[in-house]
Structures are given as C-alpha cells and as structure tokens.
Design an enzyme around this catalytic site. Structure first.
Site, short mmCIF file in Angstrom:
data_model
loop_
_atom_site.label_atom_id
_atom_site.label_comp_id
_atom_site.label_asym_id
_atom_site.label_seq_id
_atom_site.Cartn_x
_atom_site.Cartn_y
_atom_site.Cartn_z
N HIS A 254 -2.24 -4.97 1.56
CA HIS A 254 -3.24 -4.92 2.64
C HIS A 254 -4.22 -3.79 2.41
O HIS A 254 -5.45 -3.97 2.49
CB HIS A 254 -2.52 -4.74 3.98
CG HIS A 254 -3.43 -4.50 5.15
ND1 HIS A 254 -3.79 -5.50 6.04
CD2 HIS A 254 -4.06 -3.37 5.60
CE1 HIS A 254 -4.60 -5.00 6.96
NE2 HIS A 254 -4.78 -3.71 6.72
N GLU A 255 -3.70 -2.61 2.12
CA GLU A 255 -4.58 -1.44 1.96
C GLU A 255 -5.41 -1.52 0.68
O GLU A 255 -6.57 -1.11 0.68
CB GLU A 255 -3.74 -0.16 2.00
CG GLU A 255 -3.01 0.08 3.31
CD GLU A 255 -3.94 0.30 4.49
OE1 GLU A 255 -5.14 0.55 4.29
OE2 GLU A 255 -3.47 0.23 5.64
N HIS A 258 -8.42 -3.51 1.34
CA HIS A 258 -9.53 -2.76 1.93
C HIS A 258 -10.38 -2.11 0.84
O HIS A 258 -11.61 -2.03 0.96
CB HIS A 258 -9.00 -1.68 2.87
CG HIS A 258 -8.56 -2.20 4.21
ND1 HIS A 258 -9.28 -3.16 4.90
CD2 HIS A 258 -7.49 -1.90 4.98
CE1 HIS A 258 -8.67 -3.42 6.04
NE2 HIS A 258 -7.58 -2.67 6.12
N HIS A 264 -10.71 -6.08 8.17
CA HIS A 264 -9.64 -6.72 8.94
C HIS A 264 -10.02 -8.15 9.29
O HIS A 264 -11.13 -8.41 9.76
CB HIS A 264 -9.35 -5.92 10.21
CG HIS A 264 -8.57 -4.67 9.93
ND1 HIS A 264 -8.91 -3.44 10.46
CD2 HIS A 264 -7.45 -4.46 9.20
CE1 HIS A 264 -8.04 -2.53 10.04
NE2 HIS A 264 -7.15 -3.12 9.27
N CYS A 265 -9.09 -9.07 9.04
CA CYS A 265 -9.37 -10.49 9.24
C CYS A 265 -9.36 -10.84 10.73
O CYS A 265 -8.47 -10.44 11.47
CB CYS A 265 -8.33 -11.33 8.50
SG CYS A 265 -8.67 -13.10 8.58
N CYS A 289 -5.35 -15.55 4.20
CA CYS A 289 -5.91 -16.81 4.67
C CYS A 289 -6.94 -17.28 3.63
O CYS A 289 -7.34 -16.51 2.75
CB CYS A 289 -6.55 -16.62 6.04
SG CYS A 289 -8.14 -15.74 5.99
#
Length: 360
Positions: A254-255, A258, A264-265, A289
């Site tokens: 996740h990071e 970025h 952020h989705c 996604c």
C-alpha cells in the site's frame, strides 16, 4: 453498514478515460486484460465489490479526499515512475522483525519475494539491517498503549540520505510503533512521494501489541525524545504468524503504491483504500481494484497474467527451513520456520479466479 456506490458510467470513465489517446491505449491491451479490468464496471461482479463503511471513524468519512481516476494519475507530471537505471526497490529493516536474527532475516526474505511478485518486473533488494540508534531518530512512549514509538519523519530523512543511486525507492520496515508528529497518536506508515522513501511499522499487527506495555522499561517515564537507545535492547517482538505476514504485505505494498503516485482509492474495495484503524485495514483486500491496477501496470509495464502467476508462485513456494527460537524454548532448542501462508488461502483462490478470466 453503508456502501460507496458509483454508476457503471462513472467507473468506466475512471478506468478507461474519455481522452482519445488513453482510450486507444486501453483498446490495445490484451483482450483478456480488458476482460478482467472491465469487471470494474460490471454490475454484481464477484471479483471487485464496492467500498463498505462500518463506522464514522473509517478513513473516507473522517479524511475526505478527491478521487483519482486513471487519467489524473497518468497525466500527473510529478509522480514517480521507474526509469532506466532506477528500477530497484530497496527494503531497509530497522531493528529485528522476529525474536531471533534468523527469523528476522527469513521474514525479510518473505517480504522481498512478495514485493517482487506484486511489483512484477522490478528488482527488490535488501539493505543490511540496522538498529534504531543508527537513525538517530527521536522516540517516545505512547500515552495510550505505553509502548515505545519512533519518529517516522526523521527516519524518512535518514533513508533519503542513504538512498542508493539505482533506487526507485527505499522503504524502511520495523516492528516498532511509529508517530509522525507529537500531536498524532500513531501512524502505520509514512512516505515521501517526491523523495521516493517510506517507513512502515508492523508493530500493531501483533496479536498482543496492546498488552505488551513497557511503562516500567525506563527508569523515568519521559514523553520527550531521548538519546538512550538502550531502551530498544531486547524490545518486544510479535510471533511471526500468517496473519502478521499478511498484514505486513498489505501495509508494505500500500505504502509503496503511494510512492508510485497512487492516491487513496475511492472507487472500489481496494488495497489502496485508506485506513484509520486495524479493523479497517483488515477489511481492505490484499490486491488492487482494476482502476488502481491499471495505474500500476502503466507505471511498471507488467502483463497482468505474469503478475498474478508470480503472486501464486510466492504463496506456493516453500520457505527454506530456518532455525527458530520460540518463547517456550531455550536458545539451544531450535525448530524450523516454514513460510506461514494459511491466511493467504482465500486470496489465492481469488487470484486464481482472476487468472481464469484472463485466460478464458
């Protein structure tokens, strides 16, 4: 519970764009890739569902942000992308990740392998692990948990100075809790998109984090920074469980996402959703996604089929047996540590279904 709903037209535009050049780019994708990505706007898709909201403390409610579609991502001149000579993700371990050095080294290898599959096509390398004292960062005791925390922003400054020439990014990982500034309670991770550095903590993913109080660890309970890094000697480390590994893989990817410029989705249930607390982080899926997946694909250049197959191989690959000491054993009694992937079973089934759509 509420859901964040978008119309089929809105999701299709967020994925493909109305820009003729980007539409043409999408149409040139492999038919199987288009078929999978189109699941983003297919009603009642069993692969990609809507974002669910469970409480007012959830990220989208408490941190309103403008959504980022593919066109906005693609046209962002300031986002970082791998370039010739800068295609390596470096992982810097700060402190140990397991209760022995051998466990910590194995845990790092698991994270490295996962990143190689997730960001398929890029090189991932491990830097030599360092103690907290090497960063010279500030630290404190958290008022709520009474556990030690290290200053995320100062570690980012340290990583920036240590960044290798061929690095796309350098990411620090630690089992010590983080705080970004004095007014904040904690943060799971923090990254600088412009500098290509990040720091992520897996401390709160251990099952007994909130009971591992260290209030009596110091002679004097101080809330300000100190230079006595001996407080981190023999510091608490959680058991290397399957759930801990899954949560660690989520946070790390996740990071790093970025750092690639993915915000952020706001579209569908996705790894890139923000999270304010552990329960919300656990609800996030382990993968992207279609809209965020297309963003990452455009930045890295992988084929979706190759990436998904690499992720399945990582789950299936057996770890080399590694000597391990558990709290119930003395340091002379050694057991082996296979890669704990039980928590990844459901996700592997999901990836297999995605591969079936790609190869139909």
């Amino acid at each position: 519970m509420q859901t964040v709903g978008h119309s089929e037209h809105t999701l299709k535009t967020a994925l493909i764009s109305k820009n003729p050049e980007l539409v043409k780019q999408y149409e040139q994708l492999d038919p199987g890739e288009q078929r999978l990505l189109n699941e983003a706007f297919r009603p009642r898709s069993d692969l990609f569902g809507p974002i669910t909201l469970h409480s007012p403390s959830d990220w989208i409610i408490s941190h309103p942000e403008a959504p980022q579609d593919f066109e906005q991502f693609f046209s962002n001149l300031h986002r970082k992308s791998p370039s010739p000579g800068k295609q390596t993700i470096y992982i810097q371990c700060i402190g140990l990740l397991g209760n022995t050095r051998s466990i910590s080294e194995e845990y790092l290898k698991w994270l490295k392998g996962y990143c190689e599959a997730f960001f398929y096509g890029l090189t991932v390398k491990l830097l030599e692990p360092i103690p907290v004292s090497a960063t010279r960062c500030s630290f404190r005791i958290n008022d709520s948990t009474l556990n030690l925390q290290i200053h995320a922003g100062q570690i980012l400054t340290f990583l920036k100075k240590k960044k290798p020439e061929d690095a796309f990014c350098v990411v620090g990982v630690t089992m010590i809790d983080l705080y970004p500034r004095d007014s904040w309670n904690f943060v799971f991770g923090q990254a600088s998109l412009t500098e290509g550095v990040g720091i992520f903590s897996f401390a709160r993913y251990g099952t007994d984090f909130y009971s591992s109080h260290y209030k009596g660890k110091l002679k004097k309970l101080e809330r300000k920074s100190s230079s006595d890094y001996s407080v981190f000697d023999d510091y608490y480390l959680p058991e290397a469980t399957s759930v801990l590994l899954l949560r660690s893989c989520k946070t790390l990817t996740h990071e790093i996402g970025h750092i690639f410029g993915l915000r952020h989705c706001q579209w569908l249930a996705c790894l890139m959703q923000g999270s304010n607390h552990l329960e919300e982080a656990d609800r996030r899926p382990l993968d992207l996604c279609p809209i965020c997946l297309r963003k990452l694909q455009s930045a890295v250049g992988f084929r979706l089929r190759d990436r998904y197959k690499a992720l399945v191989r990582w789950i299936d690959a057996e770890s080399t047996d590694t000597p391990r000491v558990t709290p119930k054993h003395s340091r002379e009694e050694l057991v082996t540590l296979p890669k704990p992937v039980e928590a990844f079973k459901e996700w592997k089934e999901w990836v297999t279904r995605c591969l079936a759509v790609l190869q139909k």
